[in-house]
Write an enzyme that holds these catalytic residues in place. Structure first.
Site, PDB file in Angstrom:
ATOM      1  N   LYS A 150      -6.929  -1.074  -2.659  1.00 37.98           N
ATOM      2  CA  LYS A 150      -7.970  -0.893  -1.644  1.00 37.98           C
ATOM      3  C   LYS A 150      -8.700  -2.202  -1.370  1.00 37.98           C
ATOM      4  O   LYS A 150      -9.007  -2.540  -0.221  1.00 37.98           O
ATOM      5  CB  LYS A 150      -8.964   0.183  -2.079  1.00 37.98           C
ATOM      6  CG  LYS A 150      -8.465   1.591  -1.877  1.00 37.98           C
ATOM      7  CD  LYS A 150      -8.361   1.936  -0.395  1.00 37.98           C
ATOM      8  CE  LYS A 150      -7.861   3.353  -0.203  1.00 37.98           C
ATOM      9  NZ  LYS A 150      -7.759   3.736   1.219  1.00 37.98           N
ATOM     10  N   TYR A 199       0.864  -1.181   0.000  1.00 36.41           N
ATOM     11  CA  TYR A 199       0.000   0.000   0.000  1.00 36.41           C
ATOM     12  C   TYR A 199       0.899   1.229   0.000  1.00 36.41           C
ATOM     13  O   TYR A 199       2.031   1.165  -0.465  1.00 36.41           O
ATOM     14  CB  TYR A 199      -0.947  -0.087   1.213  1.00 36.41           C
ATOM     15  CG  TYR A 199      -2.110   0.873   1.172  1.00 36.41           C
ATOM     16  CD1 TYR A 199      -2.868   1.045   0.018  1.00 36.41           C
ATOM     17  CD2 TYR A 199      -2.454   1.623   2.298  1.00 36.41           C
ATOM     18  CE1 TYR A 199      -3.928   1.921  -0.015  1.00 36.41           C
ATOM     19  CE2 TYR A 199      -3.523   2.507   2.272  1.00 36.41           C
ATOM     20  CZ  TYR A 199      -4.252   2.659   1.115  1.00 36.41           C
ATOM     21  OH  TYR A 199      -5.293   3.541   1.084  1.00 36.41           O
TER      22      TYR A 199
END
Length: 601
Positions: free
Chosen positions: A186, A114
Protein backbone atom coordinates in the site's frame (compact mmCIF):
# COMPACT_ATOMS: atom_id res chain seq x y z
CA UNK A 1 7.32 17.14 -12.07
CA UNK A 2 10.16 18.56 -10.03
CA UNK A 3 13.44 17.83 -11.81
CA UNK A 4 15.54 17.46 -8.67
CA UNK A 5 18.02 20.14 -9.69
CA UNK A 6 16.51 23.63 -9.57
CA UNK A 7 14.48 24.87 -6.64
CA UNK A 8 11.24 26.60 -7.61
CA UNK A 9 8.95 28.99 -5.78
CA UNK A 10 8.27 26.44 -3.06
CA UNK A 11 11.76 24.97 -2.94
CA UNK A 12 12.14 26.07 0.69
CA UNK A 13 9.50 23.65 1.96
CA UNK A 14 10.70 20.75 4.15
CA UNK A 15 9.20 18.22 1.71
CA UNK A 16 10.50 20.03 -1.38
CA UNK A 17 11.73 17.72 -4.12
CA UNK A 18 13.86 20.35 -5.86
CA UNK A 19 17.54 21.00 -5.39
CA UNK A 20 20.27 18.79 -3.89
CA UNK A 21 19.91 16.27 -1.06
CA UNK A 22 22.19 16.29 1.96
CA UNK A 23 24.28 13.14 2.33
CA UNK A 24 26.66 12.26 5.17
CA UNK A 25 27.39 8.75 3.86
CA UNK A 26 30.12 7.53 1.57
CA UNK A 27 31.49 4.34 0.10
CA UNK A 28 29.67 1.06 0.66
CA UNK A 29 27.32 2.64 3.21
CA UNK A 30 25.97 4.96 0.53
CA UNK A 31 25.51 2.10 -1.95
CA UNK A 32 23.55 0.18 0.69
CA UNK A 33 21.08 3.01 1.40
CA UNK A 34 18.18 2.52 -1.06
CA UNK A 35 16.82 6.09 -1.05
CA UNK A 36 20.26 7.64 -1.66
CA UNK A 37 21.86 4.97 -3.84
CA UNK A 38 22.13 5.68 -7.58
CA UNK A 39 24.15 2.60 -8.52
CA UNK A 40 25.58 3.07 -12.00
CA UNK A 41 23.81 6.43 -12.09
CA UNK A 42 26.35 8.14 -9.82
CA UNK A 43 28.06 10.84 -11.90
CA UNK A 44 31.86 11.08 -11.92
CA UNK A 45 32.04 14.01 -9.49
CA UNK A 46 29.90 12.24 -6.90
CA UNK A 47 31.93 9.05 -7.23
CA UNK A 48 35.00 11.05 -6.29
CA UNK A 49 33.33 13.14 -3.61
CA UNK A 50 31.63 10.24 -1.84
CA UNK A 51 34.42 7.67 -1.90
CA UNK A 52 32.98 5.39 -4.55
CA UNK A 53 36.19 4.95 -6.56
CA UNK A 54 36.76 1.26 -7.20
CA UNK A 55 33.28 0.28 -5.98
CA UNK A 56 31.54 0.66 -9.36
CA UNK A 57 32.36 -0.19 -12.97
CA UNK A 58 33.60 2.80 -14.96
CA UNK A 59 30.46 3.49 -17.04
CA UNK A 60 28.01 6.16 -15.95
CA UNK A 61 24.41 5.37 -16.89
CA UNK A 62 21.36 7.57 -17.19
CA UNK A 63 18.23 6.49 -15.32
CA UNK A 64 16.68 5.52 -18.68
CA UNK A 65 19.63 3.22 -19.38
CA UNK A 66 19.37 1.69 -15.93
CA UNK A 67 15.65 1.12 -16.46
CA UNK A 68 16.36 -0.55 -19.80
CA UNK A 69 18.78 -2.98 -18.14
CA UNK A 70 16.42 -3.62 -15.23
CA UNK A 71 13.49 -4.21 -17.59
CA UNK A 72 15.46 -6.85 -19.48
CA UNK A 73 16.28 -8.54 -16.18
CA UNK A 74 12.62 -8.30 -15.13
CA UNK A 75 11.49 -9.97 -18.34
CA UNK A 76 13.95 -12.81 -17.82
CA UNK A 77 11.83 -13.98 -14.88
CA UNK A 78 9.37 -16.55 -16.16
CA UNK A 79 6.67 -16.27 -13.49
CA UNK A 80 4.67 -13.43 -11.99
CA UNK A 81 5.95 -14.30 -8.51
CA UNK A 82 9.51 -14.33 -9.83
CA UNK A 83 8.97 -10.84 -11.24
CA UNK A 84 7.50 -9.71 -7.92
CA UNK A 85 10.53 -11.04 -6.02
CA UNK A 86 12.87 -9.32 -8.47
CA UNK A 87 11.11 -5.98 -7.93
CA UNK A 88 11.26 -6.41 -4.14
CA UNK A 89 15.01 -6.97 -4.39
CA UNK A 90 15.39 -3.84 -6.54
CA UNK A 91 13.41 -1.75 -4.05
CA UNK A 92 15.80 -2.83 -1.30
CA UNK A 93 18.75 -1.61 -3.40
CA UNK A 94 17.69 1.52 -5.31
CA UNK A 95 14.31 3.16 -4.74
CA UNK A 96 14.57 5.66 -7.58
CA UNK A 97 15.25 2.86 -10.06
CA UNK A 98 12.43 0.75 -8.60
CA UNK A 99 9.81 3.48 -8.95
CA UNK A 100 11.25 4.80 -12.20
CA UNK A 101 10.95 1.38 -13.82
CA UNK A 102 7.35 0.96 -12.68
CA UNK A 103 6.38 4.41 -13.92
CA UNK A 104 7.71 3.52 -17.36
CA UNK A 105 5.67 0.28 -17.46
CA UNK A 106 2.82 1.12 -15.12
CA UNK A 107 -0.05 -0.94 -16.54
CA UNK A 108 2.16 -3.94 -17.15
CA UNK A 109 3.73 -3.97 -13.68
CA UNK A 110 0.79 -2.92 -11.52
CA UNK A 111 -0.59 -6.49 -11.28
CA UNK A 112 2.92 -7.69 -10.37
CA UNK A 113 3.70 -5.29 -7.52
CA UNK A 114 0.11 -5.28 -6.26
CA UNK A 115 -2.94 -7.47 -6.64
CA UNK A 116 -3.08 -10.25 -7.73
CA UNK A 117 0.62 -11.23 -7.56
CA UNK A 118 1.30 -9.55 -4.23
CA UNK A 119 -1.29 -11.90 -2.75
CA UNK A 120 0.82 -14.86 -3.88
CA UNK A 121 3.91 -13.24 -2.34
CA UNK A 122 2.06 -12.75 0.94
CA UNK A 123 0.99 -16.40 0.99
CA UNK A 124 4.65 -17.36 0.57
CA UNK A 125 6.00 -14.79 3.03
CA UNK A 126 7.52 -17.17 5.56
CA UNK A 127 9.03 -19.30 2.79
CA UNK A 128 10.49 -16.47 0.71
CA UNK A 129 11.63 -14.35 3.66
CA UNK A 130 15.11 -12.85 3.35
CA UNK A 131 15.04 -9.42 4.92
CA UNK A 132 12.66 -7.74 7.39
CA UNK A 133 10.86 -4.62 6.22
CA UNK A 134 8.58 -2.66 8.50
CA UNK A 135 7.59 -2.79 12.15
CA UNK A 136 6.46 -6.07 13.75
CA UNK A 137 4.27 -5.67 16.85
CA UNK A 138 3.14 -8.81 18.67
CA UNK A 139 0.14 -9.05 20.93
CA UNK A 140 1.90 -11.30 23.45
CA UNK A 141 4.47 -8.55 24.08
CA UNK A 142 2.43 -5.33 24.22
CA UNK A 143 5.05 -3.60 26.37
CA UNK A 144 7.35 -3.51 23.33
CA UNK A 145 5.01 -1.34 21.23
CA UNK A 146 6.37 2.03 22.26
CA UNK A 147 10.05 1.05 22.00
CA UNK A 148 9.48 -0.54 18.59
CA UNK A 149 7.89 2.64 17.22
CA UNK A 150 10.62 4.81 18.76
CA UNK A 151 13.15 3.24 16.38
CA UNK A 152 11.50 4.95 13.42
CA UNK A 153 12.61 8.42 14.32
CA UNK A 154 11.24 11.64 15.83
CA UNK A 155 7.78 13.05 15.32
CA UNK A 156 8.54 14.89 12.06
CA UNK A 157 9.96 11.83 10.26
CA UNK A 158 6.80 9.85 9.43
CA UNK A 159 3.93 10.99 7.19
CA UNK A 160 1.90 7.79 6.67
CA UNK A 161 1.58 4.63 8.75
CA UNK A 162 -0.03 1.63 7.01
CA UNK A 163 -1.05 -1.19 9.32
CA UNK A 164 -2.75 -4.57 9.00
CA UNK A 165 -3.49 -7.49 11.28
CA UNK A 166 -3.42 -9.81 8.27
CA UNK A 167 -6.85 -11.34 8.78
CA UNK A 168 -8.46 -10.69 5.40
CA UNK A 169 -5.78 -10.21 2.76
CA UNK A 170 -6.70 -9.52 -0.88
CA UNK A 171 -9.41 -12.16 -0.92
CA UNK A 172 -7.01 -14.93 0.23
CA UNK A 173 -7.96 -14.77 3.89
CA UNK A 174 -5.91 -14.98 7.06
CA UNK A 175 -2.19 -14.60 6.38
CA UNK A 176 -1.02 -13.71 9.88
CA UNK A 177 2.35 -11.96 10.00
CA UNK A 178 2.46 -12.00 6.18
CA UNK A 179 0.15 -8.99 6.44
CA UNK A 180 3.26 -6.85 6.68
CA UNK A 181 3.58 -7.16 2.90
CA UNK A 182 0.16 -5.66 2.21
CA UNK A 183 1.15 -2.67 4.37
CA UNK A 184 4.40 -2.40 2.39
CA UNK A 185 2.51 -2.71 -0.93
CA UNK A 186 0.00 0.00 0.00
CA UNK A 187 2.80 2.40 0.84
CA UNK A 188 4.45 1.64 -2.52
CA UNK A 189 1.18 2.68 -4.18
CA UNK A 190 1.11 5.89 -2.15
CA UNK A 191 4.60 6.75 -3.41
CA UNK A 192 4.02 5.62 -6.97
CA UNK A 193 0.64 7.30 -7.42
CA UNK A 194 0.84 10.34 -5.14
CA UNK A 195 4.51 11.01 -4.50
CA UNK A 196 4.51 10.27 -0.78
CA UNK A 197 8.20 10.23 0.18
CA UNK A 198 9.15 6.54 0.51
CA UNK A 199 11.55 7.14 3.40
CA UNK A 200 8.78 8.87 5.38
CA UNK A 201 6.42 5.88 5.54
CA UNK A 202 6.01 3.15 8.13
CA UNK A 203 4.51 -0.30 7.40
CA UNK A 204 3.25 -2.12 10.51
CA UNK A 205 1.84 -5.58 11.14
CA UNK A 206 -0.17 -6.21 14.29
CA UNK A 207 0.65 -9.87 14.89
CA UNK A 208 -2.26 -11.21 16.94
CA UNK A 209 -1.93 -14.84 15.84
CA UNK A 210 -3.62 -16.63 12.97
CA UNK A 211 -6.58 -18.93 12.49
CA UNK A 212 -4.97 -20.53 9.43
CA UNK A 213 -4.24 -24.19 10.21
CA UNK A 214 -1.81 -24.23 7.30
CA UNK A 215 0.28 -21.48 8.88
CA UNK A 216 -0.01 -22.85 12.41
CA UNK A 217 1.27 -26.22 11.21
CA UNK A 218 4.08 -24.74 9.10
CA UNK A 219 7.42 -25.12 10.95
CA UNK A 220 8.78 -22.13 9.00
CA UNK A 221 5.91 -19.76 9.84
CA UNK A 222 7.40 -16.53 11.21
CA UNK A 223 4.51 -15.11 13.20
CA UNK A 224 2.97 -15.68 16.62
CA UNK A 225 1.98 -19.35 16.53
CA UNK A 226 -1.40 -19.42 18.17
CA UNK A 227 -5.03 -18.85 17.19
CA UNK A 228 -6.04 -15.21 16.79
CA UNK A 229 -6.61 -13.33 20.00
CA UNK A 230 -9.87 -11.42 20.00
CA UNK A 231 -12.03 -9.46 22.39
CA UNK A 232 -10.73 -7.13 25.09
CA UNK A 233 -7.07 -8.15 24.75
CA UNK A 234 -7.20 -7.45 20.99
CA UNK A 235 -8.90 -4.09 21.47
CA UNK A 236 -6.42 -3.06 24.16
CA UNK A 237 -3.50 -3.97 21.88
CA UNK A 238 -4.88 -1.96 18.94
CA UNK A 239 -5.62 0.96 21.26
CA UNK A 240 -2.11 0.89 22.65
CA UNK A 241 -0.70 0.95 19.12
CA UNK A 242 -2.89 3.88 18.05
CA UNK A 243 -2.08 5.93 21.14
CA UNK A 244 1.64 5.19 20.77
CA UNK A 245 1.44 6.42 17.16
CA UNK A 246 -0.39 9.59 18.24
CA UNK A 247 2.21 10.36 20.88
CA UNK A 248 5.21 9.75 18.61
CA UNK A 249 3.87 10.85 15.23
CA UNK A 250 0.97 13.23 15.98
CA UNK A 251 0.80 14.51 12.39
CA UNK A 252 0.95 11.11 10.72
CA UNK A 253 -1.98 9.74 8.72
CA UNK A 254 -2.95 6.14 9.54
CA UNK A 255 -4.11 3.72 6.85
CA UNK A 256 -5.90 0.55 8.05
CA UNK A 257 -5.71 -2.35 5.61
CA UNK A 258 -7.22 -5.84 5.39
CA UNK A 259 -8.57 -6.15 8.90
CA UNK A 260 -11.23 -8.85 9.23
CA UNK A 261 -14.95 -8.20 8.91
CA UNK A 262 -15.56 -8.19 12.71
CA UNK A 263 -12.94 -5.49 13.22
CA UNK A 264 -12.44 -3.35 10.09
CA UNK A 265 -15.46 -1.10 10.39
CA UNK A 266 -15.51 -1.14 14.18
CA UNK A 267 -11.91 0.08 14.43
CA UNK A 268 -12.45 2.74 11.77
CA UNK A 269 -15.56 4.07 13.51
CA UNK A 270 -13.77 4.19 16.85
CA UNK A 271 -10.74 6.17 15.70
CA UNK A 272 -12.17 8.39 12.92
CA UNK A 273 -13.30 11.04 15.48
CA UNK A 274 -9.83 10.97 17.09
CA UNK A 275 -7.22 10.86 14.31
CA UNK A 276 -6.79 11.28 10.57
CA UNK A 277 -7.31 7.70 9.43
CA UNK A 278 -8.64 5.74 6.48
CA UNK A 279 -9.60 2.16 5.64
CA UNK A 280 -9.31 1.36 1.95
CA UNK A 281 -11.54 -1.71 2.17
CA UNK A 282 -14.34 0.29 3.79
CA UNK A 283 -13.86 3.74 2.25
CA UNK A 284 -11.58 3.41 -0.79
CA UNK A 285 -13.87 1.21 -2.87
CA UNK A 286 -16.78 3.42 -1.85
CA UNK A 287 -15.02 6.57 -3.00
CA UNK A 288 -14.02 5.32 -6.42
CA UNK A 289 -17.45 3.74 -7.00
CA UNK A 290 -19.14 6.98 -5.98
CA UNK A 291 -16.91 8.86 -8.42
CA UNK A 292 -18.14 6.61 -11.23
CA UNK A 293 -21.72 7.26 -10.09
CA UNK A 294 -21.13 11.04 -10.15
CA UNK A 295 -19.92 10.77 -13.75
CA UNK A 296 -22.79 8.47 -14.68
CA UNK A 297 -25.52 10.71 -13.29
CA UNK A 298 -23.98 13.59 -15.24
CA UNK A 299 -24.36 11.56 -18.44
CA UNK A 300 -27.83 10.32 -17.46
CA UNK A 301 -28.94 13.82 -16.36
CA UNK A 302 -29.90 12.66 -12.87
CA UNK A 303 -29.41 14.25 -9.46
CA UNK A 304 -27.88 12.64 -6.39
CA UNK A 305 -30.85 13.61 -4.25
CA UNK A 306 -33.18 11.46 -6.39
CA UNK A 307 -31.04 8.31 -6.73
CA UNK A 308 -32.30 4.88 -5.77
CA UNK A 309 -29.36 2.58 -5.09
CA UNK A 310 -29.30 -1.20 -4.70
CA UNK A 311 -26.15 -2.78 -3.27
CA UNK A 312 -25.98 -6.52 -3.91
CA UNK A 313 -23.49 -7.77 -1.33
CA UNK A 314 -23.36 -6.02 2.03
CA UNK A 315 -19.99 -6.99 3.45
CA UNK A 316 -17.15 -4.58 4.19
CA UNK A 317 -16.99 -3.27 0.61
CA UNK A 318 -20.76 -3.15 0.05
CA UNK A 319 -21.56 -1.25 3.22
CA UNK A 320 -18.52 0.97 2.67
CA UNK A 321 -19.86 1.94 -0.75
CA UNK A 322 -23.32 2.48 0.70
CA UNK A 323 -21.84 4.78 3.36
CA UNK A 324 -20.07 6.94 0.78
CA UNK A 325 -23.24 7.23 -1.32
CA UNK A 326 -25.27 8.06 1.80
CA UNK A 327 -22.80 10.81 2.76
CA UNK A 328 -22.83 12.21 -0.78
CA UNK A 329 -26.63 12.32 -0.89
CA UNK A 330 -26.63 14.11 2.47
CA UNK A 331 -23.98 16.64 1.40
CA UNK A 332 -25.54 17.30 -2.03
CA UNK A 333 -29.19 17.51 -0.91
CA UNK A 334 -28.93 18.83 2.63
CA UNK A 335 -30.75 15.76 3.90
CA UNK A 336 -29.81 14.07 7.15
CA UNK A 337 -27.93 10.79 6.92
CA UNK A 338 -31.05 9.06 8.24
CA UNK A 339 -33.07 10.47 5.34
CA UNK A 340 -30.34 9.64 2.81
CA UNK A 341 -30.28 5.99 3.95
CA UNK A 342 -33.88 5.65 2.76
CA UNK A 343 -32.59 5.84 -0.84
CA UNK A 344 -30.27 2.83 -0.42
CA UNK A 345 -31.18 -0.85 -0.23
CA UNK A 346 -28.60 -3.46 0.77
CA UNK A 347 -28.93 -7.16 -0.05
CA UNK A 348 -26.84 -9.90 1.52
CA UNK A 349 -27.19 -13.64 2.10
CA UNK A 350 -30.46 -13.26 4.08
CA UNK A 351 -31.89 -11.05 1.31
CA UNK A 352 -32.84 -7.40 1.74
CA UNK A 353 -31.56 -6.31 5.14
CA UNK A 354 -34.54 -6.04 7.50
CA UNK A 355 -35.00 -4.65 10.99
CA UNK A 356 -35.98 -8.05 12.35
CA UNK A 357 -32.50 -9.26 11.38
CA UNK A 358 -31.00 -6.63 13.68
CA UNK A 359 -33.11 -7.97 16.54
CA UNK A 360 -32.00 -11.51 15.67
CA UNK A 361 -28.37 -10.30 15.77
CA UNK A 362 -27.55 -11.71 12.34
CA UNK A 363 -26.36 -8.39 10.90
CA UNK A 364 -23.01 -6.69 11.43
CA UNK A 365 -22.97 -3.23 13.03
CA UNK A 366 -22.12 -1.74 9.62
CA UNK A 367 -25.34 -3.20 8.19
CA UNK A 368 -27.70 -1.94 10.90
CA UNK A 369 -28.38 1.48 9.39
CA UNK A 370 -29.57 -0.09 6.13
CA UNK A 371 -32.13 -2.46 7.65
CA UNK A 372 -35.60 -1.74 6.26
CA UNK A 373 -38.95 -2.07 8.06
CA UNK A 374 -40.24 -5.65 7.69
CA UNK A 375 -43.75 -4.50 6.82
CA UNK A 376 -42.47 -2.89 3.61
CA UNK A 377 -41.41 -6.34 2.38
CA UNK A 378 -44.22 -8.42 3.82
CA UNK A 379 -45.65 -9.32 0.40
CA UNK A 380 -42.41 -9.25 -1.61
CA UNK A 381 -39.84 -12.02 -1.99
CA UNK A 382 -36.95 -10.16 -0.37
CA UNK A 383 -34.46 -12.86 -1.41
CA UNK A 384 -35.18 -12.69 -5.15
CA UNK A 385 -33.07 -10.08 -6.91
CA UNK A 386 -35.59 -9.79 -9.74
CA UNK A 387 -38.44 -9.12 -7.30
CA UNK A 388 -36.30 -6.69 -5.34
CA UNK A 389 -35.54 -4.72 -8.50
CA UNK A 390 -39.22 -4.66 -9.42
CA UNK A 391 -39.99 -3.17 -6.02
CA UNK A 392 -37.06 -0.75 -5.67
CA UNK A 393 -36.70 0.35 -9.31
CA UNK A 394 -33.06 1.36 -8.76
CA UNK A 395 -31.09 3.79 -10.88
CA UNK A 396 -27.88 2.21 -9.60
CA UNK A 397 -27.05 -1.49 -9.12
CA UNK A 398 -23.76 -2.34 -7.42
CA UNK A 399 -22.30 -5.84 -7.10
CA UNK A 400 -19.92 -6.79 -4.29
CA UNK A 401 -21.39 -10.25 -3.72
CA UNK A 402 -18.60 -12.45 -5.21
CA UNK A 403 -21.47 -14.40 -6.85
CA UNK A 404 -20.40 -14.77 -10.50
CA UNK A 405 -22.92 -13.97 -13.24
CA UNK A 406 -25.59 -13.07 -10.68
CA UNK A 407 -26.68 -10.05 -12.76
CA UNK A 408 -28.54 -12.11 -15.34
CA UNK A 409 -30.21 -10.92 -18.52
CA UNK A 410 -33.61 -11.06 -16.79
CA UNK A 411 -32.38 -8.94 -13.89
CA UNK A 412 -30.63 -6.35 -16.06
CA UNK A 413 -33.54 -5.98 -18.44
CA UNK A 414 -35.98 -5.69 -15.53
CA UNK A 415 -33.89 -2.80 -14.24
CA UNK A 416 -33.79 -1.22 -17.70
CA UNK A 417 -37.61 -1.20 -17.84
CA UNK A 418 -37.71 1.39 -15.07
CA UNK A 419 -34.80 3.73 -15.93
CA UNK A 420 -33.49 5.22 -19.16
CA UNK A 421 -29.79 4.73 -18.39
CA UNK A 422 -29.17 1.92 -15.88
CA UNK A 423 -25.98 2.42 -13.88
CA UNK A 424 -24.50 -1.00 -13.12
CA UNK A 425 -21.18 -1.73 -11.41
CA UNK A 426 -20.14 -5.38 -11.05
CA UNK A 427 -17.21 -4.97 -8.68
CA UNK A 428 -16.40 -8.41 -7.24
CA UNK A 429 -12.80 -9.53 -7.71
CA UNK A 430 -11.11 -11.38 -9.27
CA UNK A 431 -12.66 -11.27 -12.74
CA UNK A 432 -14.09 -14.79 -12.46
CA UNK A 433 -16.31 -13.56 -9.59
CA UNK A 434 -17.78 -10.59 -11.44
CA UNK A 435 -21.56 -10.33 -11.30
CA UNK A 436 -21.69 -9.60 -15.05
CA UNK A 437 -19.52 -9.14 -18.10
CA UNK A 438 -19.68 -5.58 -19.48
CA UNK A 439 -20.17 -6.98 -22.98
CA UNK A 440 -23.40 -8.62 -21.85
CA UNK A 441 -24.56 -5.51 -20.05
CA UNK A 442 -24.20 -3.43 -23.22
CA UNK A 443 -25.98 -6.09 -25.28
CA UNK A 444 -28.89 -6.56 -22.87
CA UNK A 445 -29.55 -2.82 -22.58
CA UNK A 446 -29.01 -1.91 -26.25
CA UNK A 447 -25.94 0.08 -25.26
CA UNK A 448 -27.73 2.23 -22.67
CA UNK A 449 -25.90 0.91 -19.62
CA UNK A 450 -23.36 3.08 -17.81
CA UNK A 451 -20.86 0.76 -16.18
CA UNK A 452 -17.68 0.60 -14.15
CA UNK A 453 -16.12 -2.68 -13.06
CA UNK A 454 -13.85 -3.96 -10.32
CA UNK A 455 -11.26 -5.40 -12.72
CA UNK A 456 -9.91 -4.23 -16.08
CA UNK A 457 -11.96 -5.22 -19.14
CA UNK A 458 -11.24 -4.52 -22.81
CA UNK A 459 -13.39 -2.03 -24.74
CA UNK A 460 -16.71 -3.41 -25.94
CA UNK A 461 -17.41 -3.22 -29.67
CA UNK A 462 -20.97 -2.08 -30.39
CA UNK A 463 -23.13 -3.16 -33.37
CA UNK A 464 -22.34 0.13 -35.14
CA UNK A 465 -18.61 -0.62 -34.94
CA UNK A 466 -17.88 1.93 -32.22
CA UNK A 467 -16.00 0.85 -29.13
CA UNK A 468 -17.14 1.69 -25.62
CA UNK A 469 -14.47 2.02 -22.94
CA UNK A 470 -15.13 0.20 -19.67
CA UNK A 471 -14.06 2.13 -16.57
CA UNK A 472 -12.23 0.25 -13.84
CA UNK A 473 -12.99 1.11 -10.21
CA UNK A 474 -9.34 1.01 -9.23
CA UNK A 475 -8.85 2.25 -5.66
CA UNK A 476 -5.32 3.30 -6.57
CA UNK A 477 -6.74 6.32 -8.40
CA UNK A 478 -8.32 7.49 -5.16
CA UNK A 479 -6.71 6.62 -1.83
CA UNK A 480 -3.20 7.94 -2.67
CA UNK A 481 -4.52 11.43 -3.45
CA UNK A 482 -6.63 11.43 -0.29
CA UNK A 483 -3.56 10.52 1.74
CA UNK A 484 -1.47 13.17 0.00
CA UNK A 485 -4.03 15.85 0.83
CA UNK A 486 -4.17 14.76 4.46
CA UNK A 487 -0.37 14.68 4.78
CA UNK A 488 0.23 18.10 3.22
CA UNK A 489 -2.59 19.80 5.12
CA UNK A 490 -1.66 18.00 8.36
CA UNK A 491 -5.37 17.61 8.93
CA UNK A 492 -6.61 16.70 12.40
CA UNK A 493 -9.25 14.33 10.99
CA UNK A 494 -10.51 12.90 7.71
CA UNK A 495 -14.16 13.95 7.59
CA UNK A 496 -16.99 12.55 5.42
CA UNK A 497 -17.13 15.86 3.54
CA UNK A 498 -13.42 15.57 2.72
CA UNK A 499 -14.05 12.14 1.20
CA UNK A 500 -16.95 13.52 -0.84
CA UNK A 501 -14.70 16.35 -2.06
CA UNK A 502 -12.05 13.80 -3.07
CA UNK A 503 -14.63 11.73 -4.90
CA UNK A 504 -15.98 14.72 -6.83
CA UNK A 505 -12.43 15.70 -7.79
CA UNK A 506 -11.89 12.22 -9.24
CA UNK A 507 -15.23 12.29 -11.05
CA UNK A 508 -14.41 15.71 -12.53
CA UNK A 509 -11.60 14.05 -14.49
CA UNK A 510 -13.80 11.34 -16.01
CA UNK A 511 -13.58 11.18 -19.84
CA UNK A 512 -17.38 10.64 -19.89
CA UNK A 513 -17.93 14.27 -18.91
CA UNK A 514 -16.65 15.29 -22.34
CA UNK A 515 -17.79 12.25 -24.32
CA UNK A 516 -20.85 10.34 -22.99
CA UNK A 517 -19.60 7.16 -24.68
CA UNK A 518 -16.21 7.34 -22.92
CA UNK A 519 -15.18 5.78 -19.59
CA UNK A 520 -16.76 6.89 -16.33
CA UNK A 521 -13.36 7.12 -14.62
CA UNK A 522 -9.90 8.33 -15.69
CA UNK A 523 -7.18 5.84 -16.54
CA UNK A 524 -4.68 4.78 -13.86
CA UNK A 525 -1.81 5.88 -16.13
CA UNK A 526 -2.78 9.47 -15.31
CA UNK A 527 -2.81 8.77 -11.58
CA UNK A 528 -0.23 11.29 -10.40
CA UNK A 529 -2.09 14.22 -11.92
CA UNK A 530 -5.34 12.74 -10.60
CA UNK A 531 -3.76 12.68 -7.14
CA UNK A 532 -2.87 16.38 -7.39
CA UNK A 533 -6.52 17.27 -8.07
CA UNK A 534 -7.80 15.00 -5.30
CA UNK A 535 -5.24 16.32 -2.80
CA UNK A 536 -6.20 19.91 -3.64
CA UNK A 537 -9.88 19.15 -3.02
CA UNK A 538 -9.11 17.40 0.28
CA UNK A 539 -6.95 20.32 1.46
CA UNK A 540 -9.57 22.93 0.57
CA UNK A 541 -12.28 20.98 2.42
CA UNK A 542 -10.00 20.53 5.44
CA UNK A 543 -9.53 24.30 5.48
CA UNK A 544 -13.29 24.89 5.30
CA UNK A 545 -13.80 22.66 8.32
CA UNK A 546 -10.87 24.21 10.24
CA UNK A 547 -9.11 20.83 10.31
CA UNK A 548 -5.95 21.80 8.39
CA UNK A 549 -2.98 22.47 10.70
CA UNK A 550 -0.34 23.25 8.06
CA UNK A 551 0.60 26.91 7.79
CA UNK A 552 1.28 28.68 4.51
CA UNK A 553 -1.15 26.77 2.29
CA UNK A 554 -1.57 28.91 -0.88
CA UNK A 555 -4.88 30.71 -1.28
CA UNK A 556 -4.76 30.67 -5.09
CA UNK A 557 -5.90 27.32 -6.54
CA UNK A 558 -3.25 27.28 -9.29
CA UNK A 559 -0.54 27.96 -6.73
CA UNK A 560 -1.99 25.27 -4.49
CA UNK A 561 -1.45 22.66 -7.19
CA UNK A 562 2.09 23.91 -7.74
CA UNK A 563 2.65 23.71 -3.97
CA UNK A 564 1.39 20.11 -3.98
CA UNK A 565 3.54 19.04 -6.94
CA UNK A 566 6.67 20.52 -5.37
CA UNK A 567 6.21 18.21 -2.37
CA UNK A 568 5.53 15.03 -4.35
CA UNK A 569 8.51 12.70 -4.44
CA UNK A 570 9.60 11.75 -7.95
CA UNK A 571 11.86 8.90 -9.09
CA UNK A 572 14.66 11.12 -10.39
CA UNK A 573 18.25 11.34 -9.23
CA UNK A 574 18.84 14.55 -7.29
CA UNK A 575 22.37 15.88 -6.83
CA UNK A 576 23.93 14.93 -3.50
CA UNK A 577 25.44 17.58 -1.25
CA UNK A 578 28.12 16.29 1.12
CA UNK A 579 27.63 17.21 4.77
CA UNK A 580 29.42 16.20 7.95
CA UNK A 581 27.81 13.39 9.90
CA UNK A 582 27.78 15.38 13.11
CA UNK A 583 24.73 17.60 13.02
CA UNK A 584 23.34 15.99 9.84
CA UNK A 585 19.67 15.02 9.57
CA UNK A 586 18.61 11.40 10.00
CA UNK A 587 17.86 11.29 6.27
CA UNK A 588 21.37 12.47 5.43
CA UNK A 589 22.81 9.82 7.75
CA UNK A 590 20.85 7.09 5.97
CA UNK A 591 18.61 6.49 8.98
CA UNK A 592 15.23 7.54 7.56
CA UNK A 593 12.59 5.12 6.39
CA UNK A 594 12.82 1.36 6.69
CA UNK A 595 15.13 0.07 9.39
CA UNK A 596 15.88 -3.15 7.55
CA UNK A 597 19.14 -4.90 8.24
CA UNK A 598 21.33 -7.20 6.22
CA UNK A 599 19.76 -10.38 4.87
CA UNK A 600 18.39 -12.72 7.54
CA UNK A 601 17.95 -16.31 6.34
Amino acid sequence: MANGTKAGKFGHLPLSTSGPMDCALEGSSLLQTPYLNKGMGFPTNERQQFGLAGLLPSAVNTLDEQCQRAYEQYNSRSTALGKNTFMTSMKEQNEVLFYGLIQRHLKEMFPIIYTPTEGEAIQSYSRLFRKPEGCFLRIDKPDEVEAALDRWGPSEDIDIIACSDGEQILGIGDQGVGGILIAVAKLVIYTLCAGIHPNRTLPVVLDVGTDSDELLNDPLYLGVKRPRIRGEQYDAFVDRFIHACRERYPKAYIHFEDFGLPNARRILDKYTPQIACFNDDVQGTGCVTLAAIYAAIHVAKLEMKNLRVLAFGAGTAGTGIADQIRDAIAVESGKSKEEAVKQIWCVDKPGVLLQSMVEQEILTPAQHDYAKPDEEWKHIDHKSLVEIIKAVKPNVLIGTSTKPKSFTKEIVQEMAKHVDRPIISPLSNPTRLHEADPKDLFEWTDGKVLTATGSPFPPVEMPDGKKREVAECNNSTTFPGIGLGCVLSRTKLLSPSMLVAATKALAAQAPALKDPDAALLPDVVDVREISVKIAAAVIRQAEKESLAQQEGIPVDDVELEEWIREQMWNPVYRPLRKVEREGASRSARGEAGSKGSTAVL
